[in-house]
Design a protein around this motif. Structure first.
Motif, PDB file in Angstrom:
ATOM      1  N   THR A  28      -4.848   1.816   2.298  1.00  0.00           N
ATOM      2  CA  THR A  28      -5.455   1.127   1.052  1.00  0.00           C
ATOM      3  C   THR A  28      -6.784   1.230   0.852  1.00  0.00           C
ATOM      4  O   THR A  28      -7.467   1.214  -0.048  1.00  0.00           O
ATOM      5  CB  THR A  28      -5.236  -0.365   0.974  1.00  0.00           C
ATOM      6  OG1 THR A  28      -5.660  -1.324   2.028  1.00  0.00           O
ATOM      7  CG2 THR A  28      -3.467  -0.612   1.127  1.00  0.00           C
ATOM      8  N   PRO A  73      -4.403  -3.588  -6.495  1.00  0.00           N
ATOM      9  CA  PRO A  73      -2.916  -3.956  -6.324  1.00  0.00           C
ATOM     10  C   PRO A  73      -2.281  -3.514  -4.986  1.00  0.00           C
ATOM     11  O   PRO A  73      -1.486  -4.037  -4.490  1.00  0.00           O
ATOM     12  CB  PRO A  73      -2.283  -3.234  -7.556  1.00  0.00           C
ATOM     13  CG  PRO A  73      -3.134  -2.465  -8.259  1.00  0.00           C
ATOM     14  CD  PRO A  73      -4.842  -2.768  -7.548  1.00  0.00           C
ATOM     15  N   GLU A  74      -2.873  -2.401  -4.522  1.00  0.00           N
ATOM     16  CA  GLU A  74      -2.509  -1.811  -3.165  1.00  0.00           C
ATOM     17  C   GLU A  74      -2.684  -2.910  -2.099  1.00  0.00           C
ATOM     18  O   GLU A  74      -1.586  -2.842  -1.137  1.00  0.00           O
ATOM     19  CB  GLU A  74      -2.941  -0.483  -2.905  1.00  0.00           C
ATOM     20  CG  GLU A  74      -2.464   0.571  -3.871  1.00  0.00           C
ATOM     21  CD  GLU A  74      -3.597   0.609  -5.262  1.00  0.00           C
ATOM     22  OE1 GLU A  74      -3.136   1.264  -6.161  1.00  0.00           O
ATOM     23  OE2 GLU A  74      -4.677  -0.185  -5.071  1.00  0.00           O
ATOM     24  N   ARG A  76      -3.466  -6.035  -2.539  1.00  0.00           N
ATOM     25  CA  ARG A  76      -2.942  -7.313  -2.756  1.00  0.00           C
ATOM     26  C   ARG A  76      -1.428  -7.462  -2.229  1.00  0.00           C
ATOM     27  O   ARG A  76      -0.965  -8.313  -2.037  1.00  0.00           O
ATOM     28  CB  ARG A  76      -3.161  -7.590  -4.264  1.00  0.00           C
ATOM     29  CG  ARG A  76      -4.544  -7.943  -4.561  1.00  0.00           C
ATOM     30  CD  ARG A  76      -5.103  -9.252  -3.828  1.00  0.00           C
ATOM     31  NE  ARG A  76      -6.178  -9.308  -3.207  1.00  0.00           N
ATOM     32  CZ  ARG A  76      -6.380 -10.112  -2.179  1.00  0.00           C
ATOM     33  NH1 ARG A  76      -5.911 -11.335  -2.185  1.00  0.00           N
ATOM     34  NH2 ARG A  76      -7.521  -9.875  -1.327  1.00  0.00           N
ATOM     35  N   GLU A  77      -0.844  -6.215  -2.494  1.00  0.00           N
ATOM     36  CA  GLU A  77       0.604  -6.164  -2.225  1.00  0.00           C
ATOM     37  C   GLU A  77       0.761  -6.435  -0.479  1.00  0.00           C
ATOM     38  O   GLU A  77       1.839  -7.062  -0.540  1.00  0.00           O
ATOM     39  CB  GLU A  77       1.040  -4.801  -2.553  1.00  0.00           C
ATOM     40  CG  GLU A  77       2.452  -4.734  -2.353  1.00  0.00           C
ATOM     41  CD  GLU A  77       3.017  -3.255  -2.692  1.00  0.00           C
ATOM     42  OE1 GLU A  77       3.562  -2.571  -1.969  1.00  0.00           O
ATOM     43  OE2 GLU A  77       2.683  -2.777  -3.725  1.00  0.00           O
ATOM     44  N   ILE A  78       0.014  -6.089   0.127  1.00  0.00           N
ATOM     45  CA  ILE A  78       0.109  -6.301   1.617  1.00  0.00           C
ATOM     46  C   ILE A  78      -0.284  -7.707   2.178  1.00  0.00           C
ATOM     47  O   ILE A  78      -0.256  -7.929   3.272  1.00  0.00           O
ATOM     48  CB  ILE A  78      -0.315  -4.969   2.577  1.00  0.00           C
ATOM     49  CG1 ILE A  78      -1.899  -4.985   2.622  1.00  0.00           C
ATOM     50  CG2 ILE A  78       0.580  -3.969   2.242  1.00  0.00           C
ATOM     51  CD1 ILE A  78      -2.271  -3.950   3.536  1.00  0.00           C
TER      52      ILE A  78
END
Length: 97
Positions: A28, A73-74, A76-78
């Motif tokens: 990310t 978003p990448e 925030r996803e983890i």
């Protein structure tokens, strides 16, 4: 101006989830021009009382790119993978010398 993110991971929530977070976070960073300068570095306190537990330094070409990564978003996803884990993260911007 160059930017550094200095992170300290303290008390862990779920160690397996944090292992997954650690495995994914580097990709990310790369999407936004960043990367680890130091990961899980050893340290020696020369002055003061700060005693980090797990210290990492990430570099970006600019604070704007660091902010884009942090809000992406990448990433925030983890973030939920580190639930229950104490983390300090500061952004430092300045002229690289």
């Amino acid at each position: 101006m160059a930017a550094l993110l200095i992170g300290n991971v303290g008390t862990l929530g779920d160690p397996e989830a944090m292992a997954e977070y650690r495995a994914k976070v580097g990709s990310t960073l790369a999407l936004h021009g960043g990367g680890f300068v130091i990961r899980n570095g050893t340290f020696e306190v020369l002055e003061g009382i700060w005693r980090p537990d797990h210290l990492s330094v990430m570099g970006f070409p600019s604070a704007e790119q660091a902010h884009r990564w942090y809000r992406s978003p990448e990433y925030r996803e983890i973030v939920p993978l580190r639930a229950g884990t104490h983390m300090d993260l500061i952004l430092v911007e300045g002229q690289a010398v």
